[in-house]
Write an enzyme that holds these catalytic residues in place. Structure first.
Site, PDB file in Angstrom:
ATOM      1  N   SER A 145       9.967  -9.373  -0.946  1.00 53.51           N
ATOM      2  CA  SER A 145       8.643  -9.322  -1.569  1.00 53.51           C
ATOM      3  C   SER A 145       7.990 -10.702  -1.534  1.00 53.51           C
ATOM      4  O   SER A 145       7.903 -11.323  -0.474  1.00 53.51           O
ATOM      5  CB  SER A 145       8.818  -8.788  -2.998  1.00 53.51           C
ATOM      6  OG  SER A 145       7.587  -8.680  -3.637  1.00 53.51           O
ATOM      7  N   HIS A 156       9.142  -0.337  -2.758  1.00 54.46           N
ATOM      8  CA  HIS A 156       9.193  -1.800  -2.803  1.00 54.46           C
ATOM      9  C   HIS A 156      10.430  -2.342  -3.531  1.00 54.46           C
ATOM     10  O   HIS A 156      10.925  -3.417  -3.222  1.00 54.46           O
ATOM     11  CB  HIS A 156       7.919  -2.325  -3.478  1.00 54.46           C
ATOM     12  CG  HIS A 156       7.698  -3.773  -3.281  1.00 54.46           C
ATOM     13  ND1 HIS A 156       7.500  -4.332  -2.031  1.00 54.46           N
ATOM     14  CD2 HIS A 156       7.653  -4.819  -4.148  1.00 54.46           C
ATOM     15  CE1 HIS A 156       7.341  -5.632  -2.157  1.00 54.46           C
ATOM     16  NE2 HIS A 156       7.427  -5.964  -3.430  1.00 54.46           N
TER      17      HIS A 156
END
Ligand SMILES: *[C@@H]1O[C@H](CO)[C@@H](O)[C@H](O)[C@H]1NC(C)=O
Ligand SMILES: *[C@@H]1O[C@H](CO)[C@@H](O)[C@H](O)[C@H]1NC(C)=O
Ligand SMILES: *[C@@H]1O[C@H](CO)[C@@H](O)[C@H](O)[C@H]1NC(C)=O
Ligand SMILES: *[C@@H]1O[C@H](CO)[C@@H](O)[C@H](O)[C@H]1NC(C)=O
Length: 386
Positions: free
Chosen positions: A158, A362
């Site tokens: 990320s 994610h």
């Protein structure tokens, strides 16, 4: 009455001190654990947790540096334990594992000059830009110095990868210190970010900044007591669905098979971790402008800061270190269309892997039940090729 109060205060104290120490966590699984500190050029003291070798290995292998996402910490790669935690898996695969903590998170709150509480305005004046520009170079130099190596591997999840894009394009000499950078669900260009919530936020980004300044809000604080509450609340099976649905707001659509709350509630012991408001604002600007570029101080501020009305873009074509991109099809932060745009600009993408699970979101890069089969096995394989 007094007694009850005393017990309450003792309990509250216990909760305040409950932040898990990654060193204890690593040791509890019988791996060697070390704590190191790297000081950045702008004075932040970065805590790095190290697993120098695998449980049954004698030799210390090539170093790999890990960077975590927004609101996370080194614990992200450790919480899942030796079976699923990337930190242990890398160590058992022969790597010397260094897990960084970006400035401002629960483990990196020190600065040579600023006090994070009393001088919050100055201390939290950073975004992922500064993590890439200062934190990573300091950590890389530190690790290479201690290990006596000339290059290391990098893995960023990320924002950990977003900051890598910053480093590779603004501190270009550091590209030469990287054997291979593996970027897991790492956004740079966010033109097609699917999450509506992020877009709504991005549309009012400058109003949010004004309001925060007015309120004197410089960081997103998370108290130990809040994490402990989430940990206890989400550990109860009857609350699993609620906790999962809450996480999906930020991560992607539901992936109940991979996000087994019965296993992942442990993450709430250390996540979310503090981060700066400026980080959030910078991401909002990237979404709004549809351009991966430096922080927007608005025209007058930009003129002062950059000598131009618009902030400079991060020139992805300068990132010459080899890159391996790992992406999920259900990632709220990184859309595959944006990955295609980035691939055209990045000169040295040596590998792209779209995780073969349609609902991979994610958070799954560190949370998924089958993360080893879906992802880590391939990750280790590609690392060993470089
Ligand atoms: C580690 O070292 C010890 C003693 O030097 C040796 O007996 C053992 O076989 C080694 N283990 C591995 C996995 O190399
Ligand atoms: C924050 O950083 C920017 C860019 O370096 C600088 O222009 C500004 O003066 C800083 N603000 C504070 C409060 O330190
Ligand atoms: C590298 O290590 C030496 C000692 O081993 C130390 O004196 C020096 O300051 C270190 N340099 C950096 C950049 O950390
Ligand atoms: C980006 O870097 C490349 C390679 O140095 C250069 O040719 C190009 O003009 C740069 N682009 C921008 C927008 O600065």
């Amino acid at each position: 009455m007094f007694f009850i109060l005393l017990v309450f205060v003792m309990f509250a104290n216990f909760m305040v001190n409950a932040l898990i120490d990654p060193i204890d966590l690593i040791k509890s699984h019988s791996y060697p654990a070390e704590r190191h500190f790297a000081v950045t050029d702008d004075g932040y003291i970065i805590t790095i947790h190290r697993i120098s070798r695998g449980k049954h290995l004698n030799k210390t292998g090539p170093p790999v540096l890990l960077g975590h996402g927004t609101g996370s910490s080194s614990a992200d790669f450790l919480n899942a334990g030796p079976e699923r935690g990337l930190g242990y898996i890398l160590a058992d695969s022969g790597f010397d594992v260094w897990i960084g903590n970006s400035r401002g998170n629960s483990y990196s709150t020190n600065h040579i000059k600023y006090n994070s509480e009393r001088e919050a305005k100055a201390f939290y004046n950073f975004s992922f830009h500064d993590i890439g520009y200062y934190d990573y170079p300091a950590q890389i130099d530190y690790v290479l110095n201690v290990t006596g190596k000339s290059k290391l591997y990098f893995i960023g999840h990320s924002q950990g990868g977003t900051a890598y894009y910053v480093m590779g394009s603004t501190r270009t000499d550091y590209n030469n210190k990287i054997r291979l950078a593996v970027l897991l669900g790492a956004p740079a260009i966010m033109k097609n970010t699917p999450q509506k919530l992020f877009r709504i936020f991005a549309d009012v980004i400058f109003d949010v900044e004004d309001l925060a300044n007015l309120m004197g809000l410089y960081h997103i604080p998370f108290l130990e007591s809040q994490r402990m509450f989430a940990y206890k609340f989400c550990s109860l099976p009857k609350n699993h669905k609620l906790c999962q649905d809450f996480m999906y707001l930020f991560l992607g659509f539901e992936d109940n098979e991979q996000n087994n709350m019965g296993k992942t509630f442990k993450f709430f012991l250390s996540t979310p971790s503090d981060f700066s408001l400026k980080t959030l604002l910078h991401f909002g600007q990237i979404i709004k402008s549809e351009t991966f570029r430096q922080y927007d101080y608005r025209p007058e501020g930009n003129l002062r800061q950059y000598g131009a009305i618009e902030p400079p873009i991060y020139n992805l074509s300068l990132i010459i270190s080899p890159l391996a991109l790992f992406c999920g099809k259900n990632d709220a932060s990184l859309n595959l269309k944006d990955v295609e745009i980035m691939e055209k600009l990045l000169p040295n993408v040596v590998y792209k892997y779209i995780v073969p699970w349609n609902k991979f979101n994610h958070g799954d890069f560190v949370l998924a039940t089958d993360v080893v089969n879906l992802l880590y096995n391939d990750l280790i394989r590609i690392l060993k090729m470089y």
